[in-house]
Design a protein around this motif. Structure first.
Motif, PDB file in Angstrom:
ATOM      1  N   UNK A 142       0.841  -1.206   0.000  1.00 48.14           N
ATOM      2  CA  UNK A 142       0.000   0.000   0.000  1.00 48.14           C
ATOM      3  C   UNK A 142       0.871   1.250   0.000  1.00 48.14           C
ATOM      4  N   UNK A 143       1.958   1.205   0.770  1.00 44.62           N
ATOM      5  CA  UNK A 143       2.851   2.357   0.818  1.00 44.62           C
ATOM      6  C   UNK A 143       3.479   2.591  -0.552  1.00 44.62           C
ATOM      7  N   UNK A 147       3.214   5.855  -3.014  1.00 45.22           N
ATOM      8  CA  UNK A 147       4.399   6.540  -3.567  1.00 45.22           C
ATOM      9  C   UNK A 147       4.304   6.648  -5.077  1.00 45.22           C
ATOM     10  N   UNK A 148       3.893   5.560  -5.737  1.00 47.75           N
ATOM     11  CA  UNK A 148       3.800   5.580  -7.176  1.00 47.75           C
ATOM     12  C   UNK A 148       2.695   6.505  -7.657  1.00 47.75           C
ATOM     13  N   UNK A 149       1.620   6.564  -6.832  1.00 48.02           N
ATOM     14  CA  UNK A 149       0.536   7.481  -7.197  1.00 48.02           C
ATOM     15  C   UNK A 149       1.013   8.923  -7.098  1.00 48.02           C
ATOM     16  N   UNK A 150       1.791   9.218  -6.067  1.00 48.51           N
ATOM     17  CA  UNK A 150       2.356  10.552  -5.930  1.00 48.51           C
ATOM     18  C   UNK A 150       3.291  10.875  -7.097  1.00 48.51           C
ATOM     19  N   UNK A 154       3.127  13.820 -10.005  1.00 48.65           N
ATOM     20  CA  UNK A 154       4.253  14.695 -10.324  1.00 48.65           C
ATOM     21  C   UNK A 154       4.655  14.549 -11.792  1.00 48.65           C
ATOM     22  N   UNK A 155       4.655  13.308 -12.295  1.00 48.59           N
ATOM     23  CA  UNK A 155       5.013  13.092 -13.698  1.00 48.59           C
ATOM     24  C   UNK A 155       4.003  13.736 -14.636  1.00 48.59           C
TER      25      UNK A 155
END
Length: 298
Positions: A142-143, A147-150, A154-155
Motif C-alpha cells: 500500500x505504501x 508513492x507511485x501514485x504521488x 508529479x510526472x
C-alpha cells in the motif's frame, strides 16, 4: 664532222688508257647513281617514319597533360575535402558533447513517463487483489502504491517539461547522427578522390612510358636516317671526285688532239712541194715532237 687527228703511238696508248678509264668512271657513276637513289629513297622512308612517330607521340603527350590537370584538380579537391572533414569531425564531437551534457542535465524523474508509472500501479493493484498477503507485506505494498501514485501526479504535472526535454534530446541525437553521416560521407568522398588521383598518376606513368618508347624509337630513326644521309654525302663526294677526274681525262685527251692538230697544221706540206720536201718536213715534225717530249737528246 672533223676527222680525228693522227696521234703518235704514245698518245694513242694514252688515248686508249683514257677511254678505258672513262668507261670505268661511267660504270662507277651509274652504280653510284643507283646507290644514291636507293639511299635517298631510304632517307625519305625513314623521314616519313619519323613524322609518323612524332604524330603518334602527340596523342600520349596531350593525354598526359590532361591527366596531369585532372591529377592536380583531384589533389586540390582532396585538400578541400580534408578541411571539410576536419570541420565535420569537430562538429560531430561538439554534438556528442552537447548530447551528453543534455542527458546529464535532465533529472532522472523527468525521463520516467506517466504511462510507465500507471503500468507499475496497475501491476501493484493486481497483486493486492489476487494475493493474500501478510499484514506487513500488504502495508508495504500500500505504501508503494501511494508513492507511485504521488510520482504519477508529479510526472503528469511535468508532462510538458518532459516533452520539451525529449524534443531537445531527439534534436541533439539527430544532430549527432547528421554530423556522423557528414563525416562518413566526406571520408568516402576523400577515399574515392584519392583512388581517382592515384589512378590518374598510374595512367600518367603508363602514358609517359608509351611516350618514352616512342621518343626512343624516334631518336633511333633519327640516328638511322643521319647515317643514311652521311652515306648519301659520301656517295655525292665520290660522284663529284669521279666527275672531276672524268673532266680532267677528257681535257687531257682534248689537249692531245688539239696539239696533234696544231702540229699537223704547222708541218703540213706546202703546195708544189716535191716528195722529198714532204718527207723532210714529216721527219722534221716527228723530230720536233720527240724533242718536245724529251724522247731523245741531241
Amino acid at each position: 664532222m672533223p676527222r680525228r687527228p693522227v696521234l703518235s703511238e704514245p698518245d694513242e696508248r694514252a688515248e686508249r688508257d683514257d677511254q678505258e678509264r672513262l668507261r670505268s668512271i661511267d660504270a662507277r657513276l651509274d652504280a653510284l647513281d643507283r646507290k644514291r637513289a636507293d639511299l635517298i629513297a631510304t632517307a625519305r622512308r625513314l623521314g616519313g617514319e619519323q613524322r609518323s612517330l612524332y604524330d603518334r607521340r602527340q596523342a600520349p603527350q596531350a593525354e598526359v597533360e590532361r591527366l596531369y590537370d585532372e591529377h592536380g584538380a583531384l589533389g586540390k579537391r582532396l585538400v578541400t575535402l580534408r578541411s571539410e572533414r576536419d570541420a565535420a569531425r569537430r562538429k560531430f564531437e561538439a554534438a556528442v558533447v552537447r548530447l551528453r551534457e543534455l542527458r546529464l542535465s535532465f533529472p532522472p524523474g523527468d525521463r520516467v513517463r506517466p504511462e510507465q508509472i500507471r503500468r507499475d500501479i496497475a501491476a501493484l493493484e493486481l497483486r493486492q487483489q489476487t494475493h493474500a498477503l501478510p499484514l506487513e507485506e500488504e502495508n508495504a505494498l500500500i505504501a508503494q502504491l501511494r508513492l507511485r501514485t504521488k510520482e504519477l501526479k508529479e510526472a503528469e504535472s511535468r508532462v510538458q517539461v518532459v516533452a520539451e526535454h525529449e524534443r531537445i534530446r531527439k534534436e541533439a541525437e539527430a544532430a549527432v547522427s547528421a554530423a556522423r553521416a557528414e563525416v562518413d560521407r566526406l571520408r568516402v568522398e576523400m577515399e574515392t578522390a584519392k583512388t581517382d588521383r592515384d589512378a590518374r598518376m598510374r595512367e600518367v606513368r603508363t602514358k609517359l612510358e608509351a611516350a618514352g618508347g616512342l621518343i626512343a624509337d624516334l631518336r633511333a630513326k633519327g640516328r638511322e636516317r643521319a647515317a643514311v644521309v652521311e652515306q648519301i654525302d659520301a656517295v655525292a663526294r665520290e660522284i663529284h671526285d669521279l666527275e672531276s677526274e672524268g673532266r680532267k681525262v677528257l681535257a687531257a685527251g682534248r689537249a692531245r688532239r688539239d696539239e696533234a692538230r696544231r702540229t699537223l697544221r704547222a708541218y703540213a706540206p706546202r703546195r708544189g712541194a716535191t716528195p722529198e720536201d714532204v718527207l723532210a718536213q714529216t721527219a722534221d715534225a716527228h723530230l720536233a715532237e720527240l724533242l718536245k717530249r724529251g724522247k731523245i737528246t741531241l
